[in-house]
Design a protein around this motif. Structure first.
Motif, PDB file in Angstrom:
ATOM      1  N   THR A   4      44.367  42.135  36.155  1.00 37.16           N
ATOM      2  CA  THR A   4      45.657  42.111  35.475  1.00 37.16           C
ATOM      3  C   THR A   4      45.517  42.846  34.151  1.00 37.16           C
ATOM      4  OG1 THR A   4      45.108  39.989  34.446  1.00 37.16           O
ATOM      5  CG2 THR A   4      46.337  39.919  36.524  1.00 37.16           C
ATOM      6  N   PRO A   5      46.628  43.324  33.603  1.00 36.21           N
ATOM      7  CA  PRO A   5      46.567  43.978  32.286  1.00 36.21           C
ATOM      8  C   PRO A   5      46.246  42.938  31.204  1.00 36.21           C
ATOM      9  CG  PRO A   5      48.573  44.589  33.459  1.00 36.21           C
ATOM     10  CD  PRO A   5      47.974  43.461  34.212  1.00 36.21           C
ATOM     11  N   ILE A   6      45.177  43.158  30.448  1.00 34.37           N
ATOM     12  CA  ILE A   6      44.801  42.257  29.364  1.00 34.37           C
ATOM     13  C   ILE A   6      44.572  43.062  28.107  1.00 34.37           C
ATOM     14  CG2 ILE A   6      43.742  40.611  30.966  1.00 34.37           C
ATOM     15  CD1 ILE A   6      41.021  41.608  29.956  1.00 34.37           C
ATOM     16  N   VAL A  48      43.562  47.014  29.260  1.00 29.72           N
ATOM     17  CA  VAL A  48      42.725  47.398  30.395  1.00 29.72           C
ATOM     18  C   VAL A  48      43.067  46.527  31.587  1.00 29.72           C
ATOM     19  CG1 VAL A  48      40.845  48.227  28.955  1.00 29.72           C
ATOM     20  CG2 VAL A  48      40.891  45.827  29.671  1.00 29.72           C
ATOM     21  N   LEU A  49      42.618  46.969  32.772  1.00 30.13           N
ATOM     22  CA  LEU A  49      42.775  46.192  34.001  1.00 30.13           C
ATOM     23  C   LEU A  49      41.498  45.384  34.200  1.00 30.13           C
ATOM     24  CD1 LEU A  49      44.476  48.736  36.446  1.00 30.13           C
ATOM     25  CD2 LEU A  49      45.432  46.595  35.630  1.00 30.13           C
ATOM     26  N   ALA A  50      41.565  44.055  34.001  1.00 25.93           N
ATOM     27  CA  ALA A  50      40.377  43.208  34.115  1.00 25.93           C
ATOM     28  C   ALA A  50      40.821  41.752  34.194  1.00 25.93           C
ATOM     29  CB  ALA A  50      39.445  43.439  32.922  1.00 25.93           C
ATOM     30  N   ASP A  51      39.819  40.834  34.151  1.00 31.96           N
ATOM     31  CA  ASP A  51      40.059  39.397  34.118  1.00 31.96           C
ATOM     32  C   ASP A  51      39.633  38.896  32.733  1.00 31.96           C
ATOM     33  OD1 ASP A  51      39.040  36.474  34.447  1.00 31.96           O
ATOM     34  OD2 ASP A  51      40.325  36.819  36.203  1.00 31.96           O
ATOM     35  N   MET A  52      40.542  38.209  32.045  1.00 33.29           N
ATOM     36  CA  MET A  52      40.288  37.783  30.666  1.00 33.29           C
ATOM     37  C   MET A  52      39.047  36.904  30.563  1.00 33.29           C
ATOM     38  SD  MET A  52      41.108  37.856  27.480  1.00 33.29           S
ATOM     39  CE  MET A  52      42.816  38.366  27.303  1.00 33.29           C
ATOM     40  N   VAL A  53      38.938  35.877  31.453  1.00 34.21           N
ATOM     41  CA  VAL A  53      37.832  34.922  31.372  1.00 34.21           C
ATOM     42  C   VAL A  53      36.499  35.630  31.627  1.00 34.21           C
ATOM     43  CG1 VAL A  53      36.828  32.842  32.392  1.00 34.21           C
ATOM     44  CG2 VAL A  53      39.295  32.981  31.990  1.00 34.21           C
ATOM     45  N   PHE A  54      36.452  36.475  32.667  1.00 33.36           N
ATOM     46  CA  PHE A  54      35.195  37.130  33.022  1.00 33.36           C
ATOM     47  C   PHE A  54      34.831  38.199  32.000  1.00 33.36           C
ATOM     48  CE2 PHE A  54      36.222  35.202  37.079  1.00 33.36           C
ATOM     49  CZ  PHE A  54      34.973  34.768  37.527  1.00 33.36           C
ATOM     50  N   LEU A  55      35.823  38.897  31.426  1.00 35.67           N
ATOM     51  CA  LEU A  55      35.505  39.869  30.385  1.00 35.67           C
ATOM     52  C   LEU A  55      34.946  39.154  29.151  1.00 35.67           C
ATOM     53  CD1 LEU A  55      35.446  42.691  29.248  1.00 35.67           C
ATOM     54  CD2 LEU A  55      37.865  42.460  28.635  1.00 35.67           C
ATOM     55  N   GLU A  56      35.516  37.987  28.790  1.00 40.15           N
ATOM     56  CA  GLU A  56      34.975  37.211  27.679  1.00 40.15           C
ATOM     57  C   GLU A  56      33.548  36.754  27.969  1.00 40.15           C
ATOM     58  OE1 GLU A  56      37.468  33.985  26.633  1.00 40.15           O
ATOM     59  OE2 GLU A  56      39.105  35.234  25.885  1.00 40.15           O
ATOM     60  N   PHE A 102      44.834  50.548  31.372  1.00 38.10           N
ATOM     61  CA  PHE A 102      46.095  50.243  32.053  1.00 38.10           C
ATOM     62  C   PHE A 102      47.170  51.227  31.585  1.00 38.10           C
ATOM     63  CE2 PHE A 102      50.257  48.111  31.951  1.00 38.10           C
ATOM     64  CZ  PHE A 102      50.438  47.917  33.311  1.00 38.10           C
ATOM     65  N   GLU A 103      47.823  51.873  32.561  1.00 40.10           N
ATOM     66  CA  GLU A 103      48.924  52.775  32.257  1.00 40.10           C
ATOM     67  C   GLU A 103      50.132  52.367  33.066  1.00 40.10           C
ATOM     68  OE1 GLU A 103      47.534  56.642  33.136  1.00 40.10           O
ATOM     69  OE2 GLU A 103      46.010  56.672  31.553  1.00 40.10           O
TER      70      GLU A 103
END
Length: 761
Positions: free
Chosen positions: A607-609, A643-651, A756-757
């Motif tokens: 998702t866009p984060i 960016v396109l990613a997962d908030m929890v996993f990026l943290e 993310f665009e």
């Protein structure tokens, strides 16, 4: 299969008949082009000769024209001198009496009528005309002021004058001669004679050529064509055009360029030009055509003019074109006659070759039919056997001469599968036009009475293209060996299908086991990720206790003070303490919430984060440890990147990298304790860099850094799974994780994600 008669005839086609036409065709083409080249060169030579003759005649005509013009204008050059010496002219200029002026007007009119001059007039010293030969006309010069004319300026200075111009009053072109009228030594007036050039143009209008008179500036002053007047054959500069306009020589006429397309020299005296001419068709429409002219010119010394003659080359070109057309027609007719003769000879030769080829073909066909290994049977229009070759008897293993004239069904029985196709081919309507060389192939067997066994054969039926009757040819091939091969192939295919089914079943069972192992692997991976999270939380527990202990101590202090304020009825101070307690409670709740989110299990979502939010979340988790260890953290606060990613996993990845940076600084750092985070966007990628101030990574560590259970820390610190798990998390988010030593010291890790665009939606 037997070749068709048309195909077999190619073997007996005489090779000489194929080579000869090509050789003669090339010979005809070569001769034709040589004749065309000769025709073109001869036309050019003839055209050159006729143009040279025309140039010689034109030179003579040019000399005559120049002499006529020069003598015709020169006879008027002394008339102003005679007028200036006339006593009546001097008296009229001196006294200005109307009677003298009227008498002078009549005399000037009579002089003009006798000399055929255009106009004669007398001008005073102020430039005003007092008498003129055209005093009776509405365009009379009387009263007109011509002080601006150069011929007046020369004469008023006591010198003869000459000039050429377009009359401002009469609007007629003329050549002017002037002479001063003297009274003693003083100039009291000017006598002027104007020669009209129109009379010369009319005299030469009906000639076979056009002429031009060019002034010293190259402007056409006189011409046999009115549309060429006031045009130039060359180019005039801007200064020359201004000088001509200021002199009012051509009044308000525009000076343009003659429409000359091209010019080339012909000899030392002449040149050839191509010019655009306007002509009218039979309907009166204006058309533009290209005409070529032979141009010759000569100088008229007395007038400082140049006379030129333009002779059209149309008649010569038409004559050359006619000559070429006649000659080309003669060549074409001659070539056609020779071609027809050769064609007739070739047709006779081909007829003889065709007769010889037919005789050879018949002998060849008989030999092929008798010796071919395929069985051949010809049928009449009722599908009865007409003839058969020995190969059919060899297939049937007996003599078949008794079947001549009998239906084909007594020899051949078609299989049940192909019976409908065979009957359709045999029952085709004779009146229906069938496709040429249409073939029908079926399978069946020879069934002859008295034979030991049936023979499996393949039959091909085709219609013979005969001129006078309808006939068919049936070709038989032995299928005994092919049937045996087909049975062997069928058995092999059945065995192969059985093995494929068995192998497919084994593969399906292996796939089920593999899917089960993949599921277990994913579950194990999730557990490892969760374990890594909890390990990080365990490392941060001491800092977390310290971070929570301070707000709790402050809360107890504010609560005790609040009770005292209530007892003393200082409600405002008590309310302030309660507000501080509420703020500290929110702060503790925010710290605990970030740890709860970090410890949560879940699947990766794309998702866009906001990158800034992810950095802030990781920093809140790591802040207690930074405070505990005295490490300074430098991170951006205004990053506007999605960016396109997962908030929890990026943290989690960022926390792992920050925790490793902490460990590297505490274990190997000797200088300033600092961790830096910076963000860089490149096209459609976003890079997040985490750098520590430690001693960096060894070459061995860089090669094995992301392998499971590999660690560069001291023994007993870490399991070596953090970076391996972080790399797998980045792979699941379609990103990348890399490491290098920073040029200024320390290790630097790079997290790369897709930006993310709007078009990603």
């Amino acid at each position: 299969m037997l070749p068709s008669p048309a195909r077999m005839s190619e073997f007996f086609r005489p090779k000489q008949s194929l080579a000869n036409p090509k050789r003669f065709a090339w010979l005809y083409v070569a001769v034709f082009f040589i004749c065309l080249l000769t025709l073109w060169r001869g036309g050019d030579a003839l055209k050159q000769q006729q143009t040279e003759d025309l140039a010689a005649d034109t030179l003579e005509q040019l000399n005559q024209l120049a002499s006529v013009v020069e003598s015709a204008i020169a006879k008027y050059q002394h008339m102003p001198t005679l007028l200036a010496s006339n006593d009546r002219v001097r008296k009229a200029l001196r006294d200005g009496l109307p009677s003298d002026i009227n008498q002078l007007n009549r005399e000037l009119e009579q002089i003009n009528r006798i000399t055929e001059a255009s106009d004669s007039y007398i001008i005073g010293t102020d430039g005003n005309t007092i008498a003129a030969s055209n005093y009776r006309l509405s365009t009379s010069f009387v009263g007109g002021n011509f002080a601006f004319r150069p011929y007046f300026k020369d004469a008023i200075k006591g010198k003869p004058g000459r000039y050429y111009a377009l009359g401002t009053t009469s609007n007629r072109r003329g050549y002017y001669f002037s002479y001063p009228v003297f009274e003693g030594d003083s100039v009291i007036g000017v006598a002027v004679v104007k020669v009209d050039l129109t009379q010369f143009e009319k005299r030469f209008n009906n000639q076979a050529y056009d002429f031009l008179m060019l002034d010293p500036d190259g402007v056409v002053f006189s011409s046999s064509r009115s549309q060429w007047l006031y045009k130039v054959m060359g180019e005039l500069s801007h200064e020359e055009l201004i000088r001509i306009a200021e002199s009012q020589r051509y009044f308000d006429q525009a000076i343009e360029t003659l429409p000359i397309v091209s010019r080339r020299p012909f000899d030392e005296h002449a040149s050839v030009i191509e010019m655009l001419d306007q002509v009218s068709d039979h309907l009166g429409n204006e058309l533009v055509e290209r005409h070529r002219y032979l141009v010759m010119s000569r100088q008229i010394q007395m007038l400082d003019f140049q006379v030129a003659i333009l002779v059209p080359l149309t008649s010569i070109e038409e004559q050359i074109a006619l000559w070429r057309a006649i000659f080309a027609g003669g060549i074409t007719i001659t070539m056609l006659i020779f071609g027809l003769a050769h064609l007739r000879s070739r047709m006779l030769q081909e007829r003889s070759d065709a007769i010889e080829m037919a005789r050879h073909n018949q002998a060849y066909i008989r030999e092929v039919i008798q010796h071919t290994q395929a069985g051949l049977v010809t049928l009449d229009d009722q599908y009865r056997i007409e003839a058969l070759n020995p190969a059919v008897e060899n297939l049937a293993a007996r003599s078949l001469s008794s079947l001549i004239g009998k239906p084909l069904s007594e020899l051949f029985q078609v299989s049940e599968r192909d019976k409908a196709c065979w009957l359709k081919a045999l029952s085709s309507d004779l009146d229906v036009e069938r496709e040429p060389l249409r073939l029908t192939t079926v399978e069946g067997k020879f069934h002859v009475e008295g034979a030991d066994q049936d023979v499996a054969v393949e039959a091909t039926l085709c219609e013979l293209q005969l001129p006078n009757r309808r006939s068919h040819l049936v070709t038989f091939h032995d299928m005994t060996e092919r049937k045996r091969y087909e049975m062997e192939i069928t058995d092999a295919r059945n065995a192969l299908e059985l093995r494929v089914k068995e192998r497919t079943s084994e593969l399906e069972q292996a796939n089920q086991r593999l899917r089960h192992e993949i599921g277990e692997h994913k579950a194990t991976q999730q557990e490892l990720i969760q374990t890594a999270k909890l390990a990080v939380l365990g490392q941060l527990s001491a800092g977390l206790n310290h971070e929570l202990n301070q707000p709790l101590t402050a809360i107890r202090a504010f609560a005790d003070n609040g009770l005292k304020f209530l007892q003393r009825e200082k409600y405002e101070q008590a309310r302030s303490n309660l507000q501080h307690i509420s703020q500290l409670g929110h702060h503790m709740s925010d710290i605990i919430a970030r740890f709860k989110v970090f410890a949560r299990k879940g699947n990766v979502a794309h998702t866009p984060i906001d990158v800034q939010s992810a950095i802030n979340g990781a920093m809140k988790i790591m802040q207690p440890r930074f405070k505990e260890t005295g490490i300074q953290a430098e991170f951006p606060s205004d990053v506007r990147v999605v960016v396109l990613a997962d908030m929890v996993f990026l943290e989690q990845v960022l926390v792992n990298l920050l925790a490793n940076a902490c460990d590297a600084i505490l274990e190997h750092g000797t200088g300033a304790k600092c961790v830096q985070i910076r963000v860089q966007q490149q096209q459609r990628k976003v890079n997040i860099f985490v750098r520590d101030s430690g001693t960096g990574l060894s070459q061995d560590a860089l090669e094995h850094l992301f392998e499971p259970f590999y660690t560069s820390k001291s023994s007993g610190i870490g399991l070596g799974l953090g970076l391996s798990i972080s790399q797998r998390i980045m792979d699941s988010m379609h990103g990348d994780l890399s490491a290098q030593n920073h040029p200024q010291g320390g290790a630097e890790f790079c997290v790369t994600l897709n930006a993310f665009e709007l078009d990603n939606e």
